[in-house]
Design an enzyme around this catalytic site. Structure first.
Site, mmCIF file in Angstrom:
data_model
loop_
_atom_site.group_PDB
_atom_site.id
_atom_site.type_symbol
_atom_site.label_atom_id
_atom_site.label_comp_id
_atom_site.label_asym_id
_atom_site.label_seq_id
_atom_site.Cartn_x
_atom_site.Cartn_y
_atom_site.Cartn_z
ATOM 1 N N ASP A 137 0.858 -1.186 0.000
ATOM 2 C CA ASP A 137 0.000 0.000 0.000
ATOM 3 C C ASP A 137 0.899 1.242 0.000
ATOM 4 O O ASP A 137 1.488 1.580 1.025
ATOM 5 C CB ASP A 137 -0.906 0.017 1.243
ATOM 6 C CG ASP A 137 -2.002 -1.058 1.199
ATOM 7 O OD1 ASP A 137 -1.786 -2.118 0.573
ATOM 8 O OD2 ASP A 137 -3.072 -0.826 1.803
ATOM 9 N N LYS A 162 -10.371 0.441 -2.240
ATOM 10 C CA LYS A 162 -10.187 0.227 -0.805
ATOM 11 C C LYS A 162 -10.430 1.500 -0.022
ATOM 12 O O LYS A 162 -9.578 2.385 -0.014
ATOM 13 C CB LYS A 162 -8.764 -0.307 -0.528
ATOM 14 C CG LYS A 162 -8.472 -0.505 0.974
ATOM 15 C CD LYS A 162 -7.104 -1.157 1.229
ATOM 16 C CE LYS A 162 -6.776 -1.157 2.720
ATOM 17 N NZ LYS A 162 -5.417 -1.683 3.006
ATOM 18 N N LYS A 165 -6.926 3.418 -3.220
ATOM 19 C CA LYS A 165 -7.347 3.447 -1.813
ATOM 20 C C LYS A 165 -7.517 4.892 -1.393
ATOM 21 O O LYS A 165 -6.738 5.757 -1.790
ATOM 22 C CB LYS A 165 -6.246 2.725 -1.003
ATOM 23 C CG LYS A 165 -6.363 2.800 0.497
ATOM 24 C CD LYS A 165 -5.299 1.894 1.144
ATOM 25 C CE LYS A 165 -5.167 2.126 2.633
ATOM 26 N NZ LYS A 165 -4.055 1.346 3.234
#
Ligand SMILES: *[C@@H]1O[C@H](CO)[C@@H](O)[C@H](O)[C@H]1NC(C)=O
Ligand SMILES: *[C@@H]1O[C@H](CO)[C@@H](O)[C@H](O)[C@H]1NC(C)=O
Length: 276
Positions: free
Chosen positions: A113, A212, A176
């Protein structure tokens, strides 16, 4: 409703990102990822043999080894995700940010991430943003790339849309919303913009990119709202861990409480559901 709550569980990236994370609390996190809901509750729902686990665990790079070791010992193949690239602010040199990715992958993280340099968005340097994310992509190798836009710091919804597109063009497997450390977390207006970007990208290229939301998602009810938003905007196809994750640390505890209530008709006392 229980079915949707269990679906939400399977989409959670069970996360701990604290300065005081240690091997032992990572081990507890991994155990909880493998056994997210009490066995008797799953039995009551006839789901005890369906392998219900969270989608992944998410930790800092220095804790990846602990997580890999703990999951291996527990005999399960839940992926380990690591934040990287100077999380959460991305204020370290590009060279160290790239090295951070490589080391996390070396230690066994299969999902990374990353955070982006917000200045590139705020000053409209789209080509430079693309180039930066391409380099992250390369450094990831086989690992999945989840690109955190930190939408709370991007200034406008137009910027959120453009940054989403660039992140996808550069090869992100997921986009995300937030790190959970900005003052504004995942909000619905921002989410809708990102989801429409995902849809546009799919129409243009045929590639499905995941979504996300993260930051401040704590209640079972929230998780249901997020799931229905995905269903509305992208369809059932996206309602699975390959294309939808919820980044959360305490959400699971509330979901387990709600499932307990669903099964037993009463609310759990604090000690009924031990949670990390
Ligand atoms: C982010 O981008 C800006 C604008 O190009 C640049 O000045 C800054 O050094 C970059 N930050 C990092 C950490 O590389
Ligand atoms: C954002 O999320 C973080 C992590 O869950 C939380 O600590 C913080 O209070 C949230 N901020 C807001 C404004 O909701």
């Amino acid at each position: 409703m229980a079915a949707w709550l269990l679906k939400a569980v399977t989409c959670i990236d069970l996360t701990t990102l604290s300065g005081d994370d240690t091997a032992s609390n990572i081990q507890r996190l991994c155990y909880k990822a493998k056994y997210p809901i009490r066995e008797d509750l799953l039995k009551a729902l006839n789901m005890h043999d369906k392998g219900v686990t969270t989608a992944a665990v998410c930790v800092y790079p220095a804790r990846v080894c602990d997580a890999v070791r703990a999951l291996k010992a527990a005999g399960c193949d839940i992926p380990v995700a690591s934040v990287a690239t100077g999380f959460p602010a991305a204020q370290t040199h590009l060279k160290t940010r790239l090295e951070e990715i490589r080391l996390a992958v070396e230690d066994g993280a299969t999902e990374i991430d990353v955070v982006i340099n917000r200045t590139l968005v705020l000053t409209g340097q789209w080509k430079a943003l693309y180039d930066e994310i391409r380099q992250f992509r390369k450094a990831c190798g086989e690992a999945h790339l989840k690109t955190i836009l930190a939408t709370g710091e991007l200034g406008s919804l137009t910027n959120v849309y453009k940054a989403s597109m660039i992140a996808m063009m550069a090869g992100s497997d997921f986009i995300k919303t937030s790190t959970g450390k900005e003052t504004v977390n995942a909000t619905f207006p921002v989410a809708i913009v990102m989801l429409r970007a995902i849809r546009d990208f799919f129409w243009k290229t045929g590639n499905k990119v995941g979504f996300k939301p993260a930051g401040g998602i704590r209640s079972a009810k929230d998780s249901l709202v997020w799931l229905s938003l995905i269903k509305e905007e992208l369809g059932d196809e996206w309602m699975k861990p390959e294309l939808f994750r919820i980044g959360a640390s305490t959400l699971l505890a509330d979901i387990e409480r709600q499932i307990y209530h669903h099964v037993t008709g009463r609310y759990a006392a604090y000690h009924d559901l031990p949670m990390s």
